[in-house]
Design a protein around this motif. Sequence first.
Motif, PDB file in Angstrom:
ATOM      1  N   UNK A 109      -6.481 -39.003 -15.913  1.00 10.96           N
ATOM      2  CA  UNK A 109      -6.027 -39.920 -14.863  1.00 10.96           C
ATOM      3  C   UNK A 109      -4.733 -40.637 -15.255  1.00 10.96           C
ATOM      4  N   UNK A 110      -3.830 -40.756 -14.315  1.00 17.07           N
ATOM      5  CA  UNK A 110      -2.576 -41.486 -14.540  1.00 17.07           C
ATOM      6  C   UNK A 110      -2.540 -42.614 -13.523  1.00 17.07           C
ATOM      7  N   UNK A 111      -2.332 -43.826 -14.032  1.00 21.15           N
ATOM      8  CA  UNK A 111      -2.276 -44.983 -13.154  1.00 21.15           C
ATOM      9  C   UNK A 111      -0.862 -45.196 -12.636  1.00 21.15           C
ATOM     10  N   UNK A 112      -0.688 -45.129 -11.318  1.00 25.10           N
ATOM     11  CA  UNK A 112       0.647 -45.325 -10.775  1.00 25.10           C
ATOM     12  C   UNK A 112       0.675 -46.558  -9.873  1.00 25.10           C
ATOM     13  N   UNK A 113       1.669 -47.422 -10.058  1.00 23.03           N
ATOM     14  CA  UNK A 113       1.860 -48.492  -9.084  1.00 23.03           C
ATOM     15  C   UNK A 113       2.138 -47.876  -7.714  1.00 23.03           C
ATOM     16  N   UNK A 114       1.917 -48.661  -6.674  1.00 22.73           N
ATOM     17  CA  UNK A 114       1.964 -48.141  -5.310  1.00 22.73           C
ATOM     18  C   UNK A 114       3.269 -47.417  -4.986  1.00 22.73           C
ATOM     19  N   UNK A 115       4.397 -48.002  -5.350  1.00 24.98           N
ATOM     20  CA  UNK A 115       5.664 -47.371  -4.963  1.00 24.98           C
ATOM     21  C   UNK A 115       5.881 -46.049  -5.704  1.00 24.98           C
ATOM     22  N   UNK A 116       5.444 -45.979  -6.940  1.00 26.17           N
ATOM     23  CA  UNK A 116       5.559 -44.709  -7.664  1.00 26.17           C
ATOM     24  C   UNK A 116       4.656 -43.660  -7.031  1.00 26.17           C
ATOM     25  N   UNK A 117       3.477 -44.094  -6.612  1.00 30.31           N
ATOM     26  CA  UNK A 117       2.565 -43.162  -5.943  1.00 30.31           C
ATOM     27  C   UNK A 117       3.194 -42.623  -4.657  1.00 30.31           C
ATOM     28  N   UNK A 118       3.755 -43.522  -3.862  1.00 29.35           N
ATOM     29  CA  UNK A 118       4.373 -43.111  -2.594  1.00 29.35           C
ATOM     30  C   UNK A 118       5.523 -42.136  -2.824  1.00 29.35           C
ATOM     31  N   UNK A 119       6.316 -42.433  -3.838  1.00 27.21           N
ATOM     32  CA  UNK A 119       7.470 -41.588  -4.141  1.00 27.21           C
ATOM     33  C   UNK A 119       7.018 -40.197  -4.596  1.00 27.21           C
ATOM     34  N   UNK A 120       6.038 -40.180  -5.487  1.00 24.95           N
ATOM     35  CA  UNK A 120       5.538 -38.895  -5.979  1.00 24.95           C
ATOM     36  C   UNK A 120       4.927 -38.085  -4.836  1.00 24.95           C
ATOM     37  N   UNK A 121       4.171 -38.762  -3.999  1.00 21.70           N
ATOM     38  CA  UNK A 121       3.541 -38.111  -2.859  1.00 21.70           C
ATOM     39  C   UNK A 121       4.593 -37.462  -1.957  1.00 21.70           C
ATOM     40  N   UNK A 122       5.618 -38.225  -1.639  1.00 24.69           N
ATOM     41  CA  UNK A 122       6.676 -37.736  -0.755  1.00 24.69           C
ATOM     42  C   UNK A 122       7.362 -36.499  -1.345  1.00 24.69           C
ATOM     43  N   UNK A 123       7.634 -36.549  -2.648  1.00 26.31           N
ATOM     44  CA  UNK A 123       8.341 -35.441  -3.294  1.00 26.31           C
ATOM     45  C   UNK A 123       7.449 -34.201  -3.421  1.00 26.31           C
ATOM     46  N   UNK A 124       6.202 -34.412  -3.839  1.00 25.95           N
ATOM     47  CA  UNK A 124       5.317 -33.258  -4.052  1.00 25.95           C
ATOM     48  C   UNK A 124       4.918 -32.592  -2.735  1.00 25.95           C
ATOM     49  N   UNK A 125       4.981 -33.369  -1.650  1.00 19.63           N
ATOM     50  CA  UNK A 125       4.598 -32.800  -0.360  1.00 19.63           C
ATOM     51  C   UNK A 125       5.653 -31.815   0.147  1.00 19.63           C
ATOM     52  N   UNK A 126       6.847 -31.887  -0.424  1.00 17.99           N
ATOM     53  CA  UNK A 126       7.936 -31.037   0.081  1.00 17.99           C
ATOM     54  C   UNK A 126       8.734 -30.410  -1.050  1.00 17.99           C
ATOM     55  N   UNK A 127       8.064 -29.611  -1.899  1.00 17.28           N
ATOM     56  CA  UNK A 127       8.798 -29.043  -3.030  1.00 17.28           C
ATOM     57  C   UNK A 127       9.933 -28.141  -2.558  1.00 17.28           C
TER      58      UNK A 127
END
Length: 219
Positions: free
Chosen positions: A147-165
Amino acid sequence: MRILLVEDDRALGEGIRTALKPEGYTVDWVQDGVSALHALSHESFELCVLDLGLPRMDGLEVLRRLRTTGNALPVLVLTARDATSDRIAGLDAGADDYLIKPFDVAELKARLRALLRRSFGRAQSALEYRGIRLEPDSQQVTYQGTPVNLPRKEFLLLHELLAQPGRVLTRDKLQQVLYGWNEEVESNALEVHVHHLRKKFFPELIRTVRGVGYLVDKA
Ligand code: CA
């Protein structure tokens, strides 16, 4: 989570925005139907809270036009008490849920959570990318099983990027996802989040496209 709030009553709009902020939502607020439709066609949101009685274009028309373009964004409609016909028309036009004014903010929050759960269940499954697994619904992230703990903004950023490789996401677009229109953005905030993500996973995860934005390469 970015929400578009469409409400022409200033006090109510302000109240909703204030109530949702501590819940971790980024709330963008417009006060007429034309601005709403414009925002919905040019920006991406996870939810829309839509008043029906609006200046310039009423909420029902906004909703109809949105659905005509095939946009399946979850929409919660706000209607006046006793306006049963409005409610039915709203649902017919493609609303996912409705609330009757006046309503309790706690109820609004609960309805939004339910809408998000439904929409994630429908459209979003876990994203997997080179050892990273991100679950949008539970907001959990693991890297090589840990498990990796991400603050909310890092989570949102990662989500956005991984959703559109493979797709370059511009700085503007990413800043809107993280901050919306109203929040003050420090000029290097995005770089700092990217830096943290590279450190928590691996340096080549996010590629900088100079002068444009960022991308993750296709796996
Ligand atoms: Ca209104």
